[in-house]
Write an enzyme that holds these catalytic residues in place. Structure first.
Site, mmCIF file in Angstrom:
data_model
loop_
_atom_site.group_PDB
_atom_site.id
_atom_site.type_symbol
_atom_site.label_atom_id
_atom_site.label_comp_id
_atom_site.label_asym_id
_atom_site.label_seq_id
_atom_site.Cartn_x
_atom_site.Cartn_y
_atom_site.Cartn_z
ATOM 1 C CE1 TYR A 133 -3.090 3.003 0.546
ATOM 2 C CE2 TYR A 133 -3.469 2.277 2.803
ATOM 3 C CZ TYR A 133 -3.741 3.153 1.770
ATOM 4 O OH TYR A 133 -4.639 4.170 1.945
ATOM 5 C CE LYS A 161 -5.969 2.016 -1.247
ATOM 6 N NZ LYS A 161 -6.672 2.120 0.060
#
Length: 291
Positions: A133, A161
């Site tokens: 992330y 992500k």
């Protein structure tokens, strides 16, 4: 990990009037999201107010959501301590989650080699798929494309992500990583542009309120109907932007409450949306017949 699908929702954490986690409402919301097209859920991420949840609350959420929904559960367990991240990961594993979302360590500002080592050590400590992330606007450090490339070679680091808001950086991540490494945008407004450069899908906030329309947009693009996908993109542009007019998840919780989906307020240091913010969000929602 294509079983995670293309429309992952980063789910809010519902609270009651005492700002205690409302587990019953969390299960109800999770099932509603799945019914509207969500293909996997991130629980206790940024949108889920993970930083203000206790370890016990997170574990309870992971277990209850996993027990009651039919799609994969990805547990948000990252911290700015490698040891604590591993501890959180093992607690999530005990609930049978399907993957881990691990944010870049915040505040510490590790360099690229330190970032690589952090994720490598966590990945070696657990046997479960991991989504990196990258959200430099919150963490104060950016996972560079070269580091993403190196990390993608670790067997159980399977996805990213990318929430930098930088389509060039996302493009570099897609270009540098294997075909079976899945790149997701973390920016709703960049869903369609990201798909056009090879991203697999989106980890979404807006899917709380326009999930079925986002599903149609993604499927239209995949079928080659880019005209329809573009039309939906422009229909949703205002709500995409409106849900980030102030710090997430302040706007999306306001939107859900307006729709009669009781998710409560936020834990400090975040506070509920001001009337002017609510009015702006409501204006965008009315255009889409959401309220």
């Amino acid at each position: 990990m294509k079983s995670w699908g293309r429309l992952i929702t980063a789910m809010v954490t519902p609270f009651n009037e005492k700002l205690e986690v409302n587990y019953e409402q969390a299960v109800e919301l999770a099932n509603r999201l799945v019914a509207e097209g969500t293909t996997a859920l991130v629980v206790s991420g940024t949108t889920g107010e993970g930083p203000t949840l206790t370890a016990e609350e997170k574990e309870n959420l992971f277990c209850k959501i996993k027990e009651n929904i039919s799609v994969p559960v990805i547990a948000g367990i990252g911290t700015n301590s490698t040891a604590s991240t591993i501890e959180n990961a093992k607690r999530a594993l005990a609930c049978g989650v399907d993957g881990l979302l691990i944010v870049a360590p915040y505040y510490n500002k590790p360099d690229q080699d330190s970032l690589f080592e952090h994720f490598r050590v966590v990945a070696e400590a657990v046997e479960i798929p991991i989504m990196l992330y990258n959200v430099p606007g919150r963490t104060g450090c950016n996972i560079g494309p070269e580091t993403i490339e190196r990390l993608s070679k670790i067997e159980n680091i399977v996805a990213l992500k990318e929430a930098s808001g930088n389509i060039i950086q996302l493009s570099e991540a897609v270009k540098r990583t294997p075909d079976d490494f899945l790149v997701y945008t973390g920016e709703d407004v960049l869903t369609l542009p990201s798909l056009s450069v090879g991203a697999y899908g989106v980890v979404s906030v807006a899917s709380h309120v326009v999930g079925s329309r986002m599903k149609e947009m993604i499927n239209s693009f995949l079928r080659g109907n880019t005209e329809r996908a573009t039309e939906i993109h422009f229909q949703l542009l205002d709500i995409f932007n409106g849900l980030f007019v102030v710090t997430n998840p302040i706007p999306v919780k306001a939107a859900l409450n307006m729709m009669g989906i009781r998710v409560g307020d936020l834990r400090m240091p975040l506070t509920a949306a001001k009337p002017s913010i609510k009015a702006e969000i409501q204006r965008h929602m009315r255009k889409l017949d959401l309220v």
